[in-house]
Design a protein around this motif. Structure first.
Motif, PDB file in Angstrom:
ATOM      1  N   HIS A  90      -0.964   7.434  -6.777  1.00 11.46           N
ATOM      2  CA  HIS A  90      -1.873   7.820  -7.845  1.00 11.46           C
ATOM      3  C   HIS A  90      -1.327   9.058  -8.533  1.00 11.46           C
ATOM      4  O   HIS A  90      -0.519   9.810  -7.987  1.00 11.46           O
ATOM      5  CB  HIS A  90      -3.306   8.034  -7.350  1.00 11.46           C
ATOM      6  CG  HIS A  90      -3.451   9.039  -6.246  1.00 11.46           C
ATOM      7  ND1 HIS A  90      -2.940   8.846  -4.983  1.00 11.46           N
ATOM      8  CD2 HIS A  90      -4.064  10.259  -6.220  1.00 11.46           C
ATOM      9  CE1 HIS A  90      -3.230   9.888  -4.215  1.00 11.46           C
ATOM     10  NE2 HIS A  90      -3.909  10.761  -4.935  1.00 11.46           N
ATOM     11  N   ARG A 108      -5.570   6.789   0.589  1.00 17.78           N
ATOM     12  CA  ARG A 108      -4.923   5.499   0.807  1.00 17.78           C
ATOM     13  C   ARG A 108      -5.292   4.537  -0.326  1.00 17.78           C
ATOM     14  O   ARG A 108      -6.443   4.503  -0.783  1.00 17.78           O
ATOM     15  CB  ARG A 108      -5.363   4.911   2.153  1.00 17.78           C
ATOM     16  CG  ARG A 108      -4.563   3.673   2.579  1.00 17.78           C
ATOM     17  CD  ARG A 108      -4.993   3.237   3.974  1.00 17.78           C
ATOM     18  NE  ARG A 108      -4.264   2.063   4.415  1.00 17.78           N
ATOM     19  CZ  ARG A 108      -3.061   2.086   4.966  1.00 17.78           C
ATOM     20  NH1 ARG A 108      -2.450   3.249   5.149  1.00 17.78           N
ATOM     21  NH2 ARG A 108      -2.456   0.980   5.354  1.00 17.78           N
ATOM     22  N   ALA A 109      -4.330   3.780  -0.764  1.00 17.42           N
ATOM     23  CA  ALA A 109      -4.617   2.770  -1.781  1.00 17.42           C
ATOM     24  C   ALA A 109      -5.475   1.666  -1.196  1.00 17.42           C
ATOM     25  O   ALA A 109      -5.367   1.328  -0.010  1.00 17.42           O
ATOM     26  CB  ALA A 109      -3.316   2.187  -2.312  1.00 17.42           C
ATOM     27  N   THR A 156       0.832  -1.204   0.000  1.00 21.59           N
ATOM     28  CA  THR A 156       0.000   0.000   0.000  1.00 21.59           C
ATOM     29  C   THR A 156       0.866   1.253   0.000  1.00 21.59           C
ATOM     30  O   THR A 156       0.586   2.227  -0.708  1.00 21.59           O
ATOM     31  CB  THR A 156      -0.926  -0.005   1.227  1.00 21.59           C
ATOM     32  OG1 THR A 156      -1.737  -1.186   1.207  1.00 21.59           O
ATOM     33  CG2 THR A 156      -1.819   1.216   1.242  1.00 21.59           C
ATOM     34  N   HIS A 180      -8.729  10.602  -1.747  1.00 21.55           N
ATOM     35  CA  HIS A 180      -7.645   9.782  -2.289  1.00 21.55           C
ATOM     36  C   HIS A 180      -6.507   9.735  -1.275  1.00 21.55           C
ATOM     37  O   HIS A 180      -5.423  10.246  -1.498  1.00 21.55           O
ATOM     38  CB  HIS A 180      -7.153  10.361  -3.618  1.00 21.55           C
ATOM     39  CG  HIS A 180      -8.246  10.651  -4.591  1.00 21.55           C
ATOM     40  ND1 HIS A 180      -9.211   9.736  -4.924  1.00 21.55           N
ATOM     41  CD2 HIS A 180      -8.531  11.782  -5.307  1.00 21.55           C
ATOM     42  CE1 HIS A 180     -10.038  10.273  -5.812  1.00 21.55           C
ATOM     43  NE2 HIS A 180      -9.654  11.508  -6.045  1.00 21.55           N
ATOM     44  N   TYR A 222      -5.826   3.209  -6.482  1.00 24.72           N
ATOM     45  CA  TYR A 222      -6.642   4.286  -5.915  1.00 24.72           C
ATOM     46  C   TYR A 222      -7.963   4.349  -6.658  1.00 24.72           C
ATOM     47  O   TYR A 222      -7.997   4.298  -7.885  1.00 24.72           O
ATOM     48  CB  TYR A 222      -5.914   5.623  -6.015  1.00 24.72           C
ATOM     49  CG  TYR A 222      -4.865   5.810  -4.941  1.00 24.72           C
ATOM     50  CD1 TYR A 222      -5.123   6.599  -3.822  1.00 24.72           C
ATOM     51  CD2 TYR A 222      -3.631   5.179  -5.032  1.00 24.72           C
ATOM     52  CE1 TYR A 222      -4.163   6.765  -2.828  1.00 24.72           C
ATOM     53  CE2 TYR A 222      -2.668   5.340  -4.044  1.00 24.72           C
ATOM     54  CZ  TYR A 222      -2.941   6.129  -2.953  1.00 24.72           C
ATOM     55  OH  TYR A 222      -1.999   6.287  -1.969  1.00 24.72           O
ATOM     56  N   SER A 276      -3.456   4.951 -11.286  1.00 27.37           N
ATOM     57  CA  SER A 276      -2.547   4.513 -10.236  1.00 27.37           C
ATOM     58  C   SER A 276      -1.183   4.139 -10.816  1.00 27.37           C
ATOM     59  O   SER A 276      -0.997   4.063 -12.032  1.00 27.37           O
ATOM     60  CB  SER A 276      -3.133   3.312  -9.487  1.00 27.37           C
ATOM     61  OG  SER A 276      -4.374   3.640  -8.893  1.00 27.37           O
ATOM     62  N   GLY A 308       1.153   9.663  -2.823  1.00 25.78           N
ATOM     63  CA  GLY A 308       0.901   8.433  -2.086  1.00 25.78           C
ATOM     64  C   GLY A 308       1.177   8.662  -0.619  1.00 25.78           C
ATOM     65  O   GLY A 308       1.238   9.810  -0.154  1.00 25.78           O
TER      66      GLY A 308
END
Length: 654
Positions: free
Chosen positions: A18, A135-136, A13, A133, A127, A32, A64
């Motif tokens: 992104h 956190r993945a 993660t 946006h 993402y 992403s 990120g």
């Protein structure tokens, strides 16, 4: 997920990002990507295409966990950005952060090193397009099929939003990223992904990025959570006891990343094959651009081979690099330390006693005073051409010959110098005697000191295995004359079917090749691969077809026919090679040495004289070049077309 899997998930993660437009806005979200090395982000090319089509230098943002930085496109694989659908093997882009990467620390994924494409469970990261946006996200999926050379098919039981495109696919069993998301499937769930091996198509950039990746992981970086990517890996690559562990792999690849890059794929494959005790992987070998790629051949499926196989490969690489005068003491010392940990003392000789085969030993020094003479283009010097026209209906095949002279001053067309006056034509074995006087006299008349005029022999492709370079016109050669035509002068073959005006495919490829300075050997036909005319037509212009088989029969004849029909003007082949589909170990040697030959070129025009140098060394009984003796060269320049075919057909007399 629990335990180590949960901690590995956190690392994945943290490495996923992104892409956004420059400025402070959080949308629109482009897609992403993920860090593969310090300052390097890998994403899907289609994520960037619509935003950078007009200006590839446009800056944008990479954001990120703990990173929000300006970036630009470094390189993408797109050949036509306006193409409606991006092909699987072109849907990759490398993004470079602006500024000093060391000042913007971040996590990097671990890239899979195995040669085979992944099948089975994966975790897909990316993402989602709706804010925030921050956190993945990840979703479990499964690869249940493959497409083309690099495609991965994701089973249709999950739905990916558009923002996930470019995100990584993590193999939870090995802890390695095996691909990136390409697209959703139309009108159904699931999707497609691109195998991480497609990264190799970036060539020299791939070499730089993967070396930075391995060196970074080799420092054993620790994340904010206190975890290290390799320490969290488990599964088949971490067999207990004497098995080859992820820590072993990290150390080995980190050391390989410090070495000079290998010269070519055949060398890497040859050393890996010897490390596997001569066992080759089924099917065509993957694209091998780094020592790491050869390391990736030392698996059976997801399982690494015995540690001694890896140590043997490393020892081969160590020997190869040292034979070329490059120091690699850290690698040799680590091999010894790791070998001492293996309890099977009676088997250590398998590693310690390796010896490079003669053909991969130290490269011979360039002979003092030797000059490479570029092959003349239009108006750049004289050439002599012999046209061998088969007599229609003759059995066995007989030829009528013509000798043409191009003065090379650019002021006129080639002139017919002399023609065959025989009634029935000549058998191949009679050609030398028939041409001895007219051709020998003309060549001697046009030769300048230290610059013999080139000889072109044009004949139908099915007769390309006639050993023209072995012809000898002097029964007693002078002491300073190597005797055989191919040792004395540049001798090339041309396709008689291409007489007259050249076609566009041939002209365009030749023009593109003459602009290049680096060339690679293209093994054709490839083992286990059926290459179509389209494959030859769309092959990269730096690729030179090389065949370890004759051009006049069997698979070689079919391969060369496709090459000629699809615009190739340069090729190398073994006139005495095998006509069967199965290659021997000698074939690997031929391809490795052919790549070494191509690697010496600074331009396409150097190739005929570089080959002549090898033939001269063979004729003078210099060691190390016998592999090149059976090589024939197609060098067919459409800028100097052969004289057009006569209207009269040449029939065998009754």
């Amino acid at each position: 997920m629990t335990g180590p899997s949960e901690r590995l998930h956190a690392l994945a993660t943290a490495a996923t990002v992104h892409l956004l437009p420059a400025g402070g806005e959080d949308k629109p979200l482009w897609g992403s990507g993920f860090f593969v090395a310090p300052g390097w982000v890998l994403t899907a090319a289609h994520v960037l295409r619509q935003h950078l089509r007009a200006d590839r230098e446009l800056a944008f943002r990479v954001r990120g966990e703990g990173i929000d930085a300006a970036a630009r496109l470094a390189e993408w694989l797109l050949t036509d950005p306006d193409r409606p659908v991006v092909p699987l093997d072109e849907d990759l882009a490398l993004v470079r952060l602006l500024g000093d990467a060391d000042e913007q620390p971040h996590e990097c994924v671990w890239l899979a090193d195995r040669a085979v494409r992944h099948s089975g469970p994966v975790r897909v990261y990316g993402y989602y397009p709706e804010p925030p946006h921050t956190r993945a996200r990840a979703v479990d999926a499964e690869i249940n099929g493959h497409e083309d050379e690099y495609g991965l098919i994701i089973r249709p039981d999950v739905d990916f939003p558009a923002g996930v495109s470019g995100g990584p696919l993590l193999d939870p069993a090995t802890g390695a990223v095996v691909g990136l998301v390409k697209s959703r499937r139309r009108q159904q769930d699931g999707g497609k992904a691109v195998a991480i091996a497609a990264l190799r198509r970036f060539g020299e950039t791939y070499r730089a990025v993967v070396a930075a990746h391995d060196r970074w992981h080799g420092t054993e970086p620790v994340s904010e959570s206190g975890d290290n990517w390799i320490d969290q890996q488990s599964g088949p690559v971490a067999d207990a006891g004497a098995g080859w562990t992820p820590a072993d792999r990290r150390e080995a690849l980190s050391l390989l990343a410090t070495l000079p890059a290998p010269p070519d794929a055949p060398t890497v494959e040859a050393l890996a094959t010897r490390a596997r005790s001569g066992t080759r992987l089924p099917g065509p070998p993957p694209d091998l651009r780094t020592w790491r790629d050869g390391y990736g051949l030392l698996y059976e499926g997801a399982h690494p081979l015995d540690p001694l196989a890896f140590l043997r490969y490393l020892r081969f690489v160590d020997a190869y690099v040292r034979a070329r005068g490059e120091p690699c003491a850290p690698l040799g010392a680590w091999i010894e330390r790791r070998l001492r940990r293996d309890p099977r003392r009676e088997m250590h000789a398998f590693v310690r006693d390796v010896q490079l085969p003669d053909e991969l030993g130290a490269a011979p020094a360039e002979r003092a005073g030797r000059v490479v003479i570029p092959y003349p283009g239009p108006g750049e010097g004289p050439t002599v051409a012999v046209l061998l026209d088969p007599v229609i209906g003759s059995e066995p095949t007989r030829f009528f010959w013509q000798i043409w002279l191009d003065d090379g001053d650019g002021t006129g067309d080639p002139e017919l110098h002399e023609t065959d006056d025989s009634v029935h034509g000549r058998l191949p074995g009679e050609l030398v005697q028939a041409l001895r006087r007219p051709l020998g006299d003309l060549l001697r008349a046009k030769d300048r000191r230290d610059r013999p005029v080139p000889l072109e022999v044009a004949l139908p492709a099915e007769h390309f295995d006639i050993a023209v370079h072995r012809w000898r016109f002097d029964d007693i050669a002078q002491l300073d004359d190597a005797g055989h035509l191919g040792a004395r002068r540049r001798v090339v073959l041309r396709s008689l079917a291409r007489r007259g005006d050249p076609d566009k495919l041939w002209t365009d490829r030749w023009q593109a090749m003459t602009a290049r300075q680096r060339f690679v050997s293209w093994r054709t036909p490839q083992r286990g691969v059926v290459t179509t005319g389209r494959g030859y037509r769309e092959a990269a212009v730096d690729r030179v077809p090389v065949m370890c088989r004759p051009a006049g029969r069997g698979p070689g004849r079919a391969a060369l026919k496709l090459a000629l029909e699809n615009g190739h003007g340069v090729a190398l082949w073994h006139i005495d090679g095998h006509a069967t589909r199965t290659c021997a170990e000698d074939c690997d040697t031929l391809h490795a040495k052919a790549q070494e030959l191509l690697g010496t070129l600074g331009s396409l025009a150097e190739l005929p004289d570089r080959l002549r140098h090898l033939r001269q060394d063979i004729s003078e009984r210099r060691a190390g070049h016998t592999w090149a003796e059976p090589l024939a060269l197609l060098y067919d320049d459409p800028r100097r077309p052969l004289p057009a075919e006569e209207t009269e057909t040449l029939d065998a007399p009754l």
